[in-house]
Enzyme design. Structure first.
Site, PDB file in Angstrom:
ATOM      1  N   ASN A   1     -10.331  -2.995  -6.969  1.00  0.00           N
ATOM      2  CA  ASN A   1      -9.467  -2.038  -7.680  1.00  0.00           C
ATOM      3  C   ASN A   1      -9.939  -1.747  -9.104  1.00  0.00           C
ATOM      4  O   ASN A   1      -9.524  -0.738  -9.694  1.00  0.00           O
ATOM      5  CB  ASN A   1      -8.003  -2.517  -7.705  1.00  0.00           C
ATOM      6  CG  ASN A   1      -7.291  -2.364  -6.375  1.00  0.00           C
ATOM      7  OD1 ASN A   1      -6.354  -3.100  -6.065  1.00  0.00           O
ATOM      8  ND2 ASN A   1      -7.700  -1.406  -5.552  1.00  0.00           N
TER       9      ASN A   1
ATOM     10  N   ARG B   1       0.276   7.647  -2.388  1.00  0.00           N
ATOM     11  CA  ARG B   1       0.729   8.666  -1.431  1.00  0.00           C
ATOM     12  C   ARG B   1       2.219   8.954  -1.583  1.00  0.00           C
ATOM     13  O   ARG B   1       2.659  10.089  -1.437  1.00  0.00           O
ATOM     14  CB  ARG B   1       0.414   8.217   0.012  1.00  0.00           C
ATOM     15  CG  ARG B   1      -1.014   8.547   0.419  1.00  0.00           C
ATOM     16  CD  ARG B   1      -1.431   7.781   1.635  1.00  0.00           C
ATOM     17  NE  ARG B   1      -1.751   6.404   1.279  1.00  0.00           N
ATOM     18  CZ  ARG B   1      -2.036   5.463   2.180  1.00  0.00           C
ATOM     19  NH1 ARG B   1      -2.016   5.750   3.464  1.00  0.00           N
ATOM     20  NH2 ARG B   1      -2.330   4.251   1.775  1.00  0.00           N
ATOM     21  N   TRP B   2       2.971   7.925  -1.912  1.00  0.00           N
ATOM     22  CA  TRP B   2       4.419   8.111  -2.136  1.00  0.00           C
ATOM     23  C   TRP B   2       4.624   9.098  -3.289  1.00  0.00           C
ATOM     24  O   TRP B   2       5.423  10.025  -3.187  1.00  0.00           O
ATOM     25  CB  TRP B   2       5.049   6.749  -2.466  1.00  0.00           C
ATOM     26  CG  TRP B   2       6.517   6.774  -2.742  1.00  0.00           C
ATOM     27  CD1 TRP B   2       7.531   6.619  -1.832  1.00  0.00           C
ATOM     28  CD2 TRP B   2       7.157   6.955  -4.021  1.00  0.00           C
ATOM     29  NE1 TRP B   2       8.740   6.697  -2.457  1.00  0.00           N
ATOM     30  CE2 TRP B   2       8.550   6.902  -3.805  1.00  0.00           C
ATOM     31  CE3 TRP B   2       6.685   7.149  -5.323  1.00  0.00           C
ATOM     32  CZ2 TRP B   2       9.476   7.032  -4.837  1.00  0.00           C
ATOM     33  CZ3 TRP B   2       7.606   7.294  -6.356  1.00  0.00           C
ATOM     34  CH2 TRP B   2       8.981   7.232  -6.099  1.00  0.00           C
TER      35      TRP B   2
ATOM     36  N   SER C   1      -6.891  -5.820  -6.168  1.00  0.00           N
ATOM     37  CA  SER C   1      -8.065  -6.438  -5.533  1.00  0.00           C
ATOM     38  C   SER C   1      -9.260  -6.432  -6.485  1.00  0.00           C
ATOM     39  O   SER C   1      -9.264  -5.718  -7.492  1.00  0.00           O
ATOM     40  CB  SER C   1      -8.430  -5.676  -4.251  1.00  0.00           C
ATOM     41  OG  SER C   1      -9.008  -4.431  -4.589  1.00  0.00           O
TER      42      SER C   1
ATOM     43  N   SER D   1      -8.387  -5.532   4.484  1.00  0.00           N
ATOM     44  CA  SER D   1      -9.099  -5.303   3.222  1.00  0.00           C
ATOM     45  C   SER D   1      -9.341  -6.593   2.434  1.00  0.00           C
ATOM     46  O   SER D   1      -9.142  -6.650   1.224  1.00  0.00           O
ATOM     47  CB  SER D   1      -8.323  -4.303   2.343  1.00  0.00           C
ATOM     48  OG  SER D   1      -8.109  -3.104   3.040  1.00  0.00           O
TER      49      SER D   1
ATOM     50  N   ASP E   1       0.821  -1.208   0.000  1.00  0.00           N
ATOM     51  CA  ASP E   1       0.000   0.000   0.000  1.00  0.00           C
ATOM     52  C   ASP E   1       0.859   1.264   0.000  1.00  0.00           C
ATOM     53  O   ASP E   1       1.984   1.253   0.488  1.00  0.00           O
ATOM     54  CB  ASP E   1      -0.902  -0.029   1.242  1.00  0.00           C
ATOM     55  CG  ASP E   1      -2.092   0.896   1.098  1.00  0.00           C
ATOM     56  OD1 ASP E   1      -2.304   1.443  -0.011  1.00  0.00           O
ATOM     57  OD2 ASP E   1      -2.827   1.087   2.086  1.00  0.00           O
TER      58      ASP E   1
HETATM   59  C1  FPP Z   1      -1.778   0.231  -3.515  1.00  0.00           C
HETATM   60  O1  FPP Z   1      -1.322   1.570  -3.418  1.00  0.00           O
HETATM   61  C2  FPP Z   1      -1.189  -0.398  -4.650  1.00  0.00           C
HETATM   62  C3  FPP Z   1      -1.853  -0.966  -5.708  1.00  0.00           C
HETATM   63  C4  FPP Z   1      -3.306  -1.030  -5.849  1.00  0.00           C
HETATM   64  C5  FPP Z   1      -1.105  -1.554  -6.812  1.00  0.00           C
HETATM   65  C6  FPP Z   1      -0.001  -2.472  -6.350  1.00  0.00           C
HETATM   66  C7  FPP Z   1       0.905  -2.637  -7.465  1.00  0.00           C
HETATM   67  C8  FPP Z   1       2.241  -2.599  -7.380  1.00  0.00           C
HETATM   68  C9  FPP Z   1       3.031  -2.500  -6.129  1.00  0.00           C
HETATM   69  C10 FPP Z   1       2.966  -2.700  -8.659  1.00  0.00           C
HETATM   70  C11 FPP Z   1       3.794  -3.900  -8.751  1.00  0.00           C
HETATM   71  C12 FPP Z   1       3.092  -5.153  -8.880  1.00  0.00           C
HETATM   72  C13 FPP Z   1       3.362  -6.047  -9.838  1.00  0.00           C
HETATM   73  C14 FPP Z   1       2.790  -7.397  -9.750  1.00  0.00           C
HETATM   74  C15 FPP Z   1       4.209  -5.705 -10.980  1.00  0.00           C
HETATM   75  P1  FPP Z   1      -2.367   2.723  -3.665  1.00  0.00           P
HETATM   76  O2  FPP Z   1      -2.367   3.043  -5.106  1.00  0.00           O
HETATM   77  O3  FPP Z   1      -3.682   2.317  -3.097  1.00  0.00           O
HETATM   78  O4  FPP Z   1      -1.717   3.862  -2.830  1.00  0.00           O
HETATM   79  P2  FPP Z   1      -2.487   4.983  -1.996  1.00  0.00           P
HETATM   80  O5  FPP Z   1      -3.304   4.253  -0.965  1.00  0.00           O
HETATM   81  O6  FPP Z   1      -1.377   5.760  -1.385  1.00  0.00           O
HETATM   82  O7  FPP Z   1      -3.309   5.765  -2.961  1.00  0.00           O
END
Ligand code: FPP
Length: 236
Positions: free
Chosen positions: A64, A20-21, A61, A192, A16
Site C-alpha cells: 500500500n 469503490r464505496w 499492506s 493478497s 476492502d
Molecule cells: C482497502 O480499500 C482499504 C485500505 C487499504 C485501508 C483500510 C483502512 C481502513 C478501513 C481505515 C480504518 C483503519 C484503521 C486502523 C483506523 P481500497 O482503498 O483498496 O478500496 P478499493 O479497492 O475499492 O479501491
C-alpha cells in the site's frame, strides 16, 4: 436460522472496498477510508457482543506504500488519530491491541503511539484486536526465517529444533490461535498475502458489500455462513 450458531474464536477481515464505496457515491476515496474506520468500530463492538475472542483486520499492506502520496498521507493521519482516539476506549473496554507488521517504516510519532497502546492493553485477555499495518505474509515469513537462522548461527538452537511451533513463535501472531474465518469484503476472492501461514485451515467468506457498509448484521451473516461449514482439517 434453525441451527445454533457456531461462534468462531478468531475472525480476520480484509477491509476492502473503501475506494469503490466512495466512488459509487461520487465522493473522494478519503471519505471511504474515514467511513471504513467507522465501520471498524461497529465491527469491534459486534465481535465483542458475539463473544468472539480475537479480531484481526488488514489496515495497510507492505504494497500500500505504492499508492499516491496524498492517499498514503491521509491513511497515516487516519491511523495516527485512531491510535489517539482509541486509547481510552480500548482500555475502558478491556481490549488488547496489537500491531501485526513492521512498525519501523512508520513515523516516530505513530510508532510511539502504537507501542504505548500495546503496552497499556497487554494484560487484557478477554478480547484481542490485531491491526495489520505495513504487513505482508511473505515479509512475515521472511522475518521469522531470518530470526531463526540467526538463532542457529549463534548456537542458541539446532537445525533439528526447527518445527512448526518454533516457527509460529517468530510470527507477529505469536501465542494466538489461527483465524477460524477470514472475510474479504467487496467480492474480491483472494487473500493478497494476508496471514499466509496462519490461514491454512481458515474458512473463507467473500461478501459483496464494501467495508464502509459493514456492520453487526454483516457479522451475524458471516457467523451464520461459518456455522454451515464443515471443518475437517484434512481428516474425514
Ligand atoms: C482497502 O480499500 C482499504 C485500505 C487499504 C485501508 C483500510 C483502512 C481502513 C478501513 C481505515 C480504518 C483503519 C484503521 C486502523 C483506523 P481500497 O482503498 O483498496 O478500496 P478499493 O479497492 O475499492 O479501491
Amino acid at each position: 436460522m434453525d441451527q445454533e450458531l457456531k461462534i468462531p474464536e478468531h475472525i480476520a477481515i480484509i477491509m476492502d472496498g473503501n475506494g469503490r464505496w466512495a466512488k459509487s457515491k461520487g465522493l473522494p476515496r478519503s471519505v471511504g477510508h474515514t467511513n471504513g474506520a467507522k465501520a471498524l468500530q461497529r465491527v469491534v463492538e459486534a465481535c465483542k457482543k458475539y463473544n468472539i475472542k480475537t479480531l484481526t483486520v488488514f489496515a495497510f499492506s507492505t504494497e500500500n506504500w505504492g499508492r499516491p502520496k496524498e492517499e498514503v498521507d491521509f491513511l497515516m493521519n487516519l491511523f495516527s488519530r485512531y491510535l489517539t482516539n482509541q486509547f481510552d476506549k480500548l482500555i475502558e473496554n478491556k481490549i488488547k491491541f496489537n500491531v501485526l507488521g513492521d512498525k519501523s517504516r512508520f513515523s516516530p510519532e505513530i510508532q510511539e503511539k502504537m507501542i504505548k497502546l500495546e503496552n497499556a492493553t497487554k494484560d487484557f485477555n478477554e478480547f484481542t484486536l490485531n491491526v495489520a499495518m505495513n504487513y505482508g505474509g511473505h515479509a512475515e515469513i521472511v522475518k521469522a526465517t531470518k530470526e531463526i537462522a540467526q538463532e542457529v548461527k549463534e548456537g542458541k538452537i539446532a537445525v533439528e529444533d526447527i518445527n512448526e511451533e518454533l516457527f509460529e513463535n517468530h510470527l507477529y501472531t505469536k501465542g494466538q490461535s489461527a483465524p477460524d474465518l477470514i472475510i474479504r469484503t467487496s467480492g474480491e476472492q483472494r487473500l493478497s498475502g494476508f496471514l499466509l501461514w496462519q490461514s491454512s485451515y481458515s474458512e473463507l467468506y467473500f461478501p459483496k458489500i464494501h467495508f464502509p457498509d459493514f456492520d453487526e448484521e454483516q457479522i451475524k451473516l458471516a457467523i451464520e455462513e461459518y456455522t454451515k461449514r464443515d471443518r475437517r482439517y484434512g481428516k474425514v
